[in-house]
Scaffold this active site. Structure first.
Site, PDB file in Angstrom:
ATOM      1  N   SER A 132       0.845  -1.184   0.000  1.00  0.00           N
ATOM      2  CA  SER A 132       0.000   0.000   0.000  1.00  0.00           C
ATOM      3  C   SER A 132       0.890   1.247   0.000  1.00  0.00           C
ATOM      4  O   SER A 132       1.666   1.437  -0.924  1.00  0.00           O
ATOM      5  CB  SER A 132      -0.965  -0.038   1.187  1.00  0.00           C
ATOM      6  OG  SER A 132      -1.991   0.920   1.034  1.00  0.00           O
TER       7      SER A 132
ATOM      8  N   GLU B  66      -8.978  -4.348  -4.342  1.00  0.00           N
ATOM      9  CA  GLU B  66      -8.409  -3.587  -3.231  1.00  0.00           C
ATOM     10  C   GLU B  66      -9.461  -2.716  -2.540  1.00  0.00           C
ATOM     11  O   GLU B  66      -9.474  -2.583  -1.317  1.00  0.00           O
ATOM     12  CB  GLU B  66      -7.289  -2.690  -3.750  1.00  0.00           C
ATOM     13  CG  GLU B  66      -6.207  -3.379  -4.556  1.00  0.00           C
ATOM     14  CD  GLU B  66      -5.021  -3.801  -3.730  1.00  0.00           C
ATOM     15  OE1 GLU B  66      -5.084  -3.672  -2.495  1.00  0.00           O
ATOM     16  OE2 GLU B  66      -4.031  -4.274  -4.314  1.00  0.00           O
TER      17      GLU B  66
ATOM     18  N   HIS C 162      -7.921  -5.476  -0.121  1.00  0.00           N
ATOM     19  CA  HIS C 162      -6.696  -4.792   0.270  1.00  0.00           C
ATOM     20  C   HIS C 162      -6.105  -5.462   1.511  1.00  0.00           C
ATOM     21  O   HIS C 162      -6.829  -5.780   2.452  1.00  0.00           O
ATOM     22  CB  HIS C 162      -7.024  -3.321   0.569  1.00  0.00           C
ATOM     23  CG  HIS C 162      -5.831  -2.421   0.635  1.00  0.00           C
ATOM     24  ND1 HIS C 162      -4.914  -2.342  -0.383  1.00  0.00           N
ATOM     25  CD2 HIS C 162      -5.416  -1.540   1.593  1.00  0.00           C
ATOM     26  CE1 HIS C 162      -3.993  -1.445  -0.055  1.00  0.00           C
ATOM     27  NE2 HIS C 162      -4.271  -0.953   1.142  1.00  0.00           N
TER      28      HIS C 162
END
Length: 488
Positions: free
Chosen positions: A192, A317, A410
């Protein structure tokens, strides 16, 4: 058996702890050194300055517990357990080594995510025990977050969080041999915001001597435009009632600044389009110094072309953002309006919907999540591969649907990367009994890449090549990012 082990670093001696190896593989034990300071505490006169290397100390520094984190409280950003630790000395490294008496072992340096405003290197998932089991020295680093790390201030050094990454990597170069690592075999990795961090470093001229390979998981590039960074800095200072200077903002308490930062950067439906078009509000900024141009421009110019790169994302995600009430509301939004709001041009909509037909059948919430995933994360993967031309690049997709959510959300790939499916809080993210054979595939490829510079499947070159698709079974697919290419 002696419980403790000591190592001499450039700044002083540190004491770590031996631990038994898990999983019945590798050496019977490894060593952990937690909370070694690489910089002076960024408080007082140092709060909004570039990091200052830690001064030498006398005696032995106990590196037995995680040190203070830049994260305060529980922001509730992700499903990864990332605890906060109170204290001022927030710039630290944690080192996990198979044996500090050895030499020449490959090194993994992990940079945590959290949107550049949250996250912690003290997560039990980031414990390097299963990389050390496989002969890799693992380092997790901390850095200043939010406005303290990335906010524009008129007379302060820019990108202070980036400067923290650089100093931590300098620490690795100077000290990792004392822990058995090879400073000439350093791979940087993150997820991320951490994935964005390692991509930023890959495109940064001033960082090239600090690492030798990059593994970017769901990378969220910063690349905040200079005018946008300045506007946010001035607005936040005005909300605090001070001048946008070091002297003015130093009078604002940490708690007050965090509250103002949260209000100024709050993400919601009205800001979604801005986030798609401009990215996150806080993060590495194009400052004309460390970052003279956007990262992808630097990659197209050949910066980092000698560094092997593995890059990929999960399939969905952002889909969790459209659960519950959001999903109900989207039922009444016409599909064309949804696609227009999220920037899918009319000229490619039929092609895009056909390529994502399985998701379309699951409803508008799933479609919205896929579009946002593609715009924010998945387009970056083939885009950067194209930017790098013939530079050594490998692409993957993480497609296994979580047993908890039914899609690859995610953060889902992180415990597979670390091979820590036995870690805490796993069921909330992955559901019961996530497949160990998939962790063997993901972690094994990471070990191969860190060790040899090749993860084990055919590399991508520009727009051509196969993509490793992590699912059950794992397989290699020609151009598995074809469905997002029209959005590039």
């Amino acid at each position: 058996m002696t419980e403790y082990v000591e190592v001499q670093t450039a700044a002083g001696r540190v004491r770590g702890r031996w631990r038994p190896t898990t999983g019945g593989r590798g050496a019977p034990r490894s060593a952990a050194f937690l909370g070694i300071p690489f910089a002076e505490p960024p408080i007082g006169d140092l709060r909004f300055q570039a990091p200052v290397p830690k001064a030498p100390w006398e005696g032995v520094h106990d590196a037995l517990e995680f040190a203070a984190t830049a994260q305060r409280g529980d922001p509730g950003v992700t499903l990864i357990p990332e605890p906060s630790v109170e204290g001022d000395s927030t710039l630290n490294v944690n080192v996990f080594t198979p044996d500090p008496r050895a030499s020449g072992m490959p090194v993994l340096v992990w940079i945590h995510g959290g949107g550049y405003f949250a996250g912690s290197p003290a997560s039990p998932w980031y414990d390097g025990r299963n990389f050390t089991r496989d002969g890799i020295v693992t380092v997790s680093i901390s850095y200043r977050l939010g406005f303290d790390g990335f906010g524009w201030i008129e007379d302060a050094p820019s990108n202070r969080g980036v400067r923290d990454w650089l100093l931590a990597l300098e620490w690795v170069q100077q000290n990792i041999a004392a822990f058995g690592g090879d400073p000439g075999r350093v791979t940087i990795a993150g997820q991320s915001a951490g994935g964005g961090a390692v991509l930023t470093l890959l495109g940064m001229e001033k960082a090239q001597h600090l690492f030798h390979g990059v593994y970017a998981i769901s990378g969220a590039l910063g690349d905040v435009a200079a005018p946008r960074a300045e506007a946010l800095g001035r607005a936040l200072a005005a909300a605090a009632g001070v001048e946008p200077t070091v002297a003015g903002l130093s009078t604002v308490s940490e708690d007050r600044l965090l509250a103002l930062q949260k209000k100024a950067t709050q993400l919601g439906p009205s800001s979604m389009t801005t986030m798609i078009e401009e990215g996150l509000p806080l993060g590495p900024a194009i400052d004309g110094d460390l970052l003279p141009r956007p990262t992808r421009e630097s990659l197209r110019a050949g910066i980092g072309a000698d560094k092997p790169l593995v890059i990929g994302a999960t399939d969905d995600e952002f889909t969790m953002a459209f659960a519950g009430k959001a999903a109900t509301a989207l039922r009444w939004v016409p599909q064309a309006v949804l696609l227009n709001r999220f920037g899918v041009p009319k000229s490619i909509r039929a092609e895009y919907l056909a390529a994502n037909a399985a998701v379309v059948r699951l409803g508008k919430a799933r479609l919205a999540g896929r579009v946002l995933t593609d715009r924010m994360f998945r387009t970056t993967v083939p885009g950067i591969a194209a930017d790098r031309g013939n530079a050594p690049t490998w692409l993957y997709r993480f497609s296994w649907p979580s047993g908890r959510f039914g899609f690859a959300e995610h953060c889902l790939d992180v415990p597979f990367f670390f091979d820590c499916l036995d870690g805490p809080s796993m069921e909330a993210l992955a559901g019961p009994n996530p497949p160990q054979e998939l962790a063997d595939d993901v972690h094994g490829a990471a070990v191969a890449f860190i060790t040899t510079g090749d993860p084990g499947w055919t590399r991508h070159e520009g727009d051509a090549g196969v993509v490793r698709v992590y699912d059950r079974p794992t397989r290699d697919v020609a151009d598995a990012y074809a469905s997002v290419r029209a959005l590039l």
